[in-house]
Design a protein around this motif. Structure first.
Motif, PDB file in Angstrom:
ATOM      1  N   TYR A  63       0.867  -1.109  -0.177  1.00 50.67           N
ATOM      2  CA  TYR A  63       0.017   0.002   0.020  1.00 50.67           C
ATOM      3  C   TYR A  63       0.877   1.174   0.079  1.00 50.67           C
ATOM      4  O   TYR A  63       1.779   1.264   0.622  1.00 50.67           O
ATOM      5  N   THR A  64       0.496   2.304  -0.947  1.00 47.11           N
ATOM      6  CA  THR A  64       0.899   3.596  -0.661  1.00 47.11           C
ATOM      7  C   THR A  64      -0.061   4.588  -0.072  1.00 47.11           C
ATOM      8  O   THR A  64      -1.186   4.340  -0.093  1.00 47.11           O
ATOM      9  N   TYR A  65       0.446   5.891   0.264  1.00 47.56           N
ATOM     10  CA  TYR A  65      -0.573   6.747   0.681  1.00 47.56           C
ATOM     11  C   TYR A  65      -1.740   6.942  -0.377  1.00 47.56           C
ATOM     12  O   TYR A  65      -2.889   7.296  -0.183  1.00 47.56           O
ATOM     13  N   ASP A  66      -1.092   7.267  -1.723  1.00 49.51           N
ATOM     14  CA  ASP A  66      -1.878   7.428  -2.983  1.00 49.51           C
ATOM     15  C   ASP A  66      -2.899   6.656  -2.984  1.00 49.51           C
ATOM     16  O   ASP A  66      -4.113   6.650  -3.083  1.00 49.51           O
ATOM     17  N   LEU A  67      -2.388   5.455  -2.913  1.00 51.72           N
ATOM     18  CA  LEU A  67      -3.475   4.077  -2.882  1.00 51.72           C
ATOM     19  C   LEU A  67      -4.478   4.275  -1.943  1.00 51.72           C
ATOM     20  O   LEU A  67      -5.807   3.828  -2.102  1.00 51.72           O
ATOM     21  N   GLY A  68      -4.038   4.320  -0.706  1.00 51.96           N
ATOM     22  CA  GLY A  68      -4.976   4.389   0.472  1.00 51.96           C
ATOM     23  C   GLY A  68      -5.993   5.434   0.362  1.00 51.96           C
ATOM     24  O   GLY A  68      -7.197   5.312   0.506  1.00 51.96           O
TER      25      GLY A  68
END
Length: 204
Positions: A63-68
């Motif tokens: 997970y990345t912040y953008d995906l979250g």
């Protein structure tokens, strides 16, 4: 002369209407389930774009912040669509029955429903803040199930069984968070559709 059995049945129905919200539409459960499955499919595509493969249980990683943020926005859209469909179908059923939808019973039902949901929402935001993305799906199942159980005393008792199933799935998913999306699709998608069809058949 009136039949005493008919009079008792009429009194029972009046008491039930005054103490329980009986205008829930089984089709709203089906609609919510279908919307949830569509949302789960879109979420899986977003994960694939990020290189996260859910099938072998890798959903806890990558997970990345953008995906979250994207998944959070998707979850809000799904929630609004499912709740909107549920309200629309329930209002239609209420008007068809000639009943009032906004009563003291409705207010008590909503309070009992939204208190656990609000707590769960804040808890999920805390998980998001601490980058514990893999535990968010299990948490939503757990708190949603508890909310249904809590609200079941003000509507059809059948909803309690749905709540128990949601809690059960949430607990299992908590121990294998890599499959959170799979359990989320089962809980909010498949279970809602099954429950909605059973409710529609029983109370149509």
């Amino acid at each position: 002369m009136n039949n005493p059995k008919d009079d008792l049945q009429h009194i029972r129905q009046m008491m039930e209407r005054s103490s329980r919200f009986i205008s829930l539409n089984g089709l709203s459960g089906v609609a919510a389930g279908i919307i949830a499955l569509i949302g789960a499919f879109i979420a899986s595509k977003l994960l694939q774009q990020q290189g996260v493969n859910y099938l072998p249980g890798e959903g806890y990683y990558g997970y990345t912040y953008d995906l979250g943020i994207r998944l959070l926005i998707l979850a809000i859209i799904i929630l609004v669509a499912a709740v909107g469909a549920g309200i629309l179908l329930t209002v239609q059923k209420t008007k068809k029955q000639g009943l009032k939808i906004w009563t003291s019973t409705t207010q008590r039902l909503l309070v009992q429903l939204f208190l656990p949901l609000a707590a769960g929402g804040l808890f999920c935001l805390a998980l998001f803040y601490h980058d514990l993305f893999g535990l968010i799906a299990p948490a939503t199942l757990l708190f949603y199930g508890l909310a249904l159980i809590n609200a079941s005393k003000y509507t059809y008792s059948d909803i309690q069984y749905l709540g128990i199933c949601e809690v059960f799935l949430g607990l299992i998913a908590s121990f294998i968070p890599g499959y959170g999306l799979v359990f989320w699709a089962l809980g909010f998608g498949v279970l809602h559709i099954i429950y909605g069809l059973l409710m529609y058949k029983k109370y149509k």
